[in-house]
Design a protein around this motif. Sequence first.
Motif, PDB file in Angstrom:
ATOM      1  N   ASP A  71      30.637  -9.622  49.521  1.00 47.80           N
ATOM      2  CA  ASP A  71      31.097 -10.903  50.230  1.00 47.80           C
ATOM      3  C   ASP A  71      31.731 -11.846  49.053  1.00 47.80           C
ATOM      4  N   GLU A  72      30.640 -11.817  47.977  1.00 45.07           N
ATOM      5  CA  GLU A  72      30.817 -12.860  46.886  1.00 45.07           C
ATOM      6  C   GLU A  72      32.455 -12.689  46.159  1.00 45.07           C
ATOM      7  N   GLU A  73      32.535 -11.191  46.078  1.00 41.77           N
ATOM      8  CA  GLU A  73      33.869 -10.893  45.256  1.00 41.77           C
ATOM      9  C   GLU A  73      35.066 -11.215  46.099  1.00 41.77           C
ATOM     10  N   LEU A  74      34.895 -10.979  47.441  1.00 38.57           N
ATOM     11  CA  LEU A  74      35.933 -11.156  48.526  1.00 38.57           C
ATOM     12  C   LEU A  74      36.253 -12.912  48.406  1.00 38.57           C
ATOM     13  N   PHE A  75      35.113 -13.431  48.444  1.00 39.44           N
ATOM     14  CA  PHE A  75      35.347 -15.030  48.505  1.00 39.44           C
ATOM     15  C   PHE A  75      35.931 -15.257  47.229  1.00 39.44           C
ATOM     16  N   LYS A  76      35.818 -14.891  46.066  1.00 37.45           N
ATOM     17  CA  LYS A  76      36.222 -15.136  44.714  1.00 37.45           C
ATOM     18  C   LYS A  76      37.607 -14.911  44.684  1.00 37.45           C
ATOM     19  N   ILE A  78      39.789 -14.594  47.224  1.00 37.51           N
ATOM     20  CA  ILE A  78      40.621 -15.479  48.169  1.00 37.51           C
ATOM     21  C   ILE A  78      40.602 -16.728  47.535  1.00 37.51           C
ATOM     22  N   LYS A  79      39.634 -17.319  47.075  1.00 36.50           N
ATOM     23  CA  LYS A  79      39.447 -18.808  46.538  1.00 36.50           C
ATOM     24  C   LYS A  79      40.360 -18.907  45.233  1.00 36.50           C
ATOM     25  N   ASN A  80      40.182 -17.858  44.275  1.00 37.72           N
ATOM     26  CA  ASN A  80      40.894 -18.124  42.937  1.00 37.72           C
ATOM     27  C   ASN A  80      41.819 -17.092  42.443  1.00 37.72           C
ATOM     28  N   GLY A  81      42.175 -16.147  43.515  1.00 37.07           N
ATOM     29  CA  GLY A  81      43.179 -15.167  43.283  1.00 37.07           C
ATOM     30  C   GLY A  81      42.738 -13.782  42.701  1.00 37.07           C
ATOM     31  N   GLY A  82      43.717 -13.004  42.832  1.00 33.79           N
ATOM     32  CA  GLY A  82      43.356 -11.631  42.374  1.00 33.79           C
ATOM     33  C   GLY A  82      42.939 -11.380  40.839  1.00 33.79           C
ATOM     34  N   GLN A  83      43.687 -12.237  39.969  1.00 35.98           N
ATOM     35  CA  GLN A  83      43.185 -12.131  38.907  1.00 35.98           C
ATOM     36  C   GLN A  83      41.708 -12.614  38.277  1.00 35.98           C
ATOM     37  N   ALA A  84      41.219 -13.299  39.102  1.00 35.37           N
ATOM     38  CA  ALA A  84      39.850 -13.920  38.944  1.00 35.37           C
ATOM     39  C   ALA A  84      38.956 -12.638  39.245  1.00 35.37           C
ATOM     40  N   ILE A  85      39.336 -11.653  39.620  1.00 37.15           N
ATOM     41  CA  ILE A  85      38.426 -10.123  39.816  1.00 37.15           C
ATOM     42  C   ILE A  85      39.288  -9.122  39.354  1.00 37.15           C
ATOM     43  N   GLU A  86      39.983  -9.581  38.049  1.00 39.07           N
ATOM     44  CA  GLU A  86      40.792  -8.518  37.421  1.00 39.07           C
ATOM     45  C   GLU A  86      41.647  -7.588  38.190  1.00 39.07           C
ATOM     46  N   MET A  91      48.262 -11.458  43.996  1.00 37.12           N
ATOM     47  CA  MET A  91      47.130 -12.086  45.104  1.00 37.12           C
ATOM     48  C   MET A  91      46.903 -13.458  44.844  1.00 37.12           C
ATOM     49  N   PRO A  92      47.515 -14.513  45.379  1.00 37.50           N
ATOM     50  CA  PRO A  92      47.512 -15.665  44.801  1.00 37.50           C
ATOM     51  C   PRO A  92      46.212 -16.580  45.077  1.00 37.50           C
ATOM     52  N   PRO A  93      45.668 -17.567  44.391  1.00 37.42           N
ATOM     53  CA  PRO A  93      44.488 -18.382  44.681  1.00 37.42           C
ATOM     54  C   PRO A  93      44.602 -19.114  45.901  1.00 37.42           C
ATOM     55  N   TRP A  94      43.696 -19.297  46.915  1.00 36.58           N
ATOM     56  CA  TRP A  94      44.074 -19.937  48.188  1.00 36.58           C
ATOM     57  C   TRP A  94      42.923 -21.268  48.369  1.00 36.58           C
ATOM     58  N   GLY A  95      42.077 -21.475  47.339  1.00 42.09           N
ATOM     59  CA  GLY A  95      41.077 -22.330  47.160  1.00 42.09           C
ATOM     60  C   GLY A  95      41.516 -23.777  47.252  1.00 42.09           C
ATOM     61  N   GLU A  96      42.737 -24.115  46.961  1.00 45.28           N
ATOM     62  CA  GLU A  96      43.364 -25.443  47.463  1.00 45.28           C
ATOM     63  C   GLU A  96      43.986 -25.631  48.726  1.00 45.28           C
ATOM     64  N   SER A  99      39.476 -24.548  52.824  1.00 46.31           N
ATOM     65  CA  SER A  99      37.845 -24.896  52.458  1.00 46.31           C
ATOM     66  C   SER A  99      37.178 -23.888  52.169  1.00 46.31           C
ATOM     67  N   ASP A 100      36.051 -23.963  51.596  1.00 42.58           N
ATOM     68  CA  ASP A 100      35.323 -22.758  51.328  1.00 42.58           C
ATOM     69  C   ASP A 100      34.667 -22.497  52.683  1.00 42.58           C
ATOM     70  N   GLU A 101      34.400 -23.301  53.628  1.00 36.98           N
ATOM     71  CA  GLU A 101      34.149 -22.816  54.999  1.00 36.98           C
ATOM     72  C   GLU A 101      35.061 -22.009  55.488  1.00 36.98           C
ATOM     73  N   GLU A 102      36.224 -22.200  55.475  1.00 37.70           N
ATOM     74  CA  GLU A 102      37.391 -21.498  55.955  1.00 37.70           C
ATOM     75  C   GLU A 102      37.396 -20.110  55.159  1.00 37.70           C
ATOM     76  N   ILE A 103      37.186 -19.933  54.035  1.00 36.26           N
ATOM     77  CA  ILE A 103      37.336 -18.803  53.301  1.00 36.26           C
ATOM     78  C   ILE A 103      35.940 -17.907  53.551  1.00 36.26           C
ATOM     79  N   GLN A 104      34.906 -18.651  53.629  1.00 39.20           N
ATOM     80  CA  GLN A 104      33.987 -17.745  54.322  1.00 39.20           C
ATOM     81  C   GLN A 104      34.044 -17.113  55.880  1.00 39.20           C
ATOM     82  N   SER A 105      34.789 -17.902  56.630  1.00 38.43           N
ATOM     83  CA  SER A 105      35.124 -17.530  57.893  1.00 38.43           C
ATOM     84  C   SER A 105      36.159 -16.222  57.950  1.00 38.43           C
ATOM     85  N   LEU A 106      37.020 -16.494  56.755  1.00 32.48           N
ATOM     86  CA  LEU A 106      37.867 -14.971  56.473  1.00 32.48           C
ATOM     87  C   LEU A 106      37.430 -13.990  55.889  1.00 32.48           C
ATOM     88  N   VAL A 107      36.273 -14.151  55.266  1.00 33.20           N
ATOM     89  CA  VAL A 107      35.459 -12.954  54.819  1.00 33.20           C
ATOM     90  C   VAL A 107      34.718 -12.507  55.657  1.00 33.20           C
TER      91      VAL A 107
END
Lengths: 117, 231
Positions: A71-76, A78-86, A91-96, A99-107
Amino acid sequence: MSLPMLKRIGLLLGLMMSSVVVSAESGADLYKTYCWQCHGMQADGMGVNIPDMSVQPRDHTDTKAMTARSDEELFKAIKNGGQAIEKSVLMPPWGEVMSDEEIQSLVRYLRELCKCG
Amino acid sequence: MMKWFKSIAIVASFAAFSATVVADAGDKILESDCVECHDLEGAGPTSLAELWALKGPNLSYAGNKYKQVWLEQWLAAPTRIRPAGMFYGNHIKPGPEQDVVDEDSLIKHSALSADEAKVVAAALMQRKAKSGLIKPGAYKPGKISVSMGEMVFVKFRGCSGCHQIEPGYGGVSGPEVYTAGNRLQEDYIISFLQDPQAWSPLNFMSKRAMKDSDLQKFVHYFHALSQEAFE
């Protein structure tokens, strides 16, 4: 109807309305808005944008591949984009945007899609 | 000399008067014919349901966004800029290999006469909501080759995933960018890239931190693309 009763109903309505205003969007609705474009309406990685892509988006119904991601990897991702997990820059970053809460519901929604929750 | 000043003042006030008359005529058309699909005054959607219901771009800030010459030409002979419509989710369907655009679901923009296009473009240029987001002079004119632009836009940033960089090549959920150089004001592009959701709340384009030099390169690239002779 007595006045205290009316007051209580008013208070209840007020609370309901304020919760509507602050409530985050559901994982399914967020997925439709932000993820369908690449991951597809059926979440199988076959979105409308993919014909000219160099890398195919993740198939979110692939139980085995999705089980390998925490779940942590998926969250990361989504929030920071594909490059954040190599993974891919596609896959763009969606953190801006979410919200973190919304990303968690996506996960959580991804776990429903892959049936690997 | 005094006479000169007077004549100049008369000419200037006449020009201002006729510009207002033209814009007023355009406003009448906007308010009667365009308001059904375009938000002319609001700030944008406040929920995803409202985002999905959008039928056309918000025109409250058209004067900060579009180039007048382009508007005039486009309104007289409109073409589709977003291959999958305003909210792509309403205009796609599963296809044999991947999701495809459901062409039958797309609405055609009606064409205006040359006179109507002129007055409507003038009226749109008066609509300048969200001016605070624009930094005049943010764009510094410069050049970049199409191939260098592609390095930044396609390879390093992956933007062609959602945007077509030539007809038929690239993603379809976002607007085509090969016409952006002619269509959009440069300072608006810089501002929009810095914060898409400030202009268009809940927009399904990601917001990412970019160096000013990259922002400039994006606009140079759009200019270079707009010089290409695409069929």
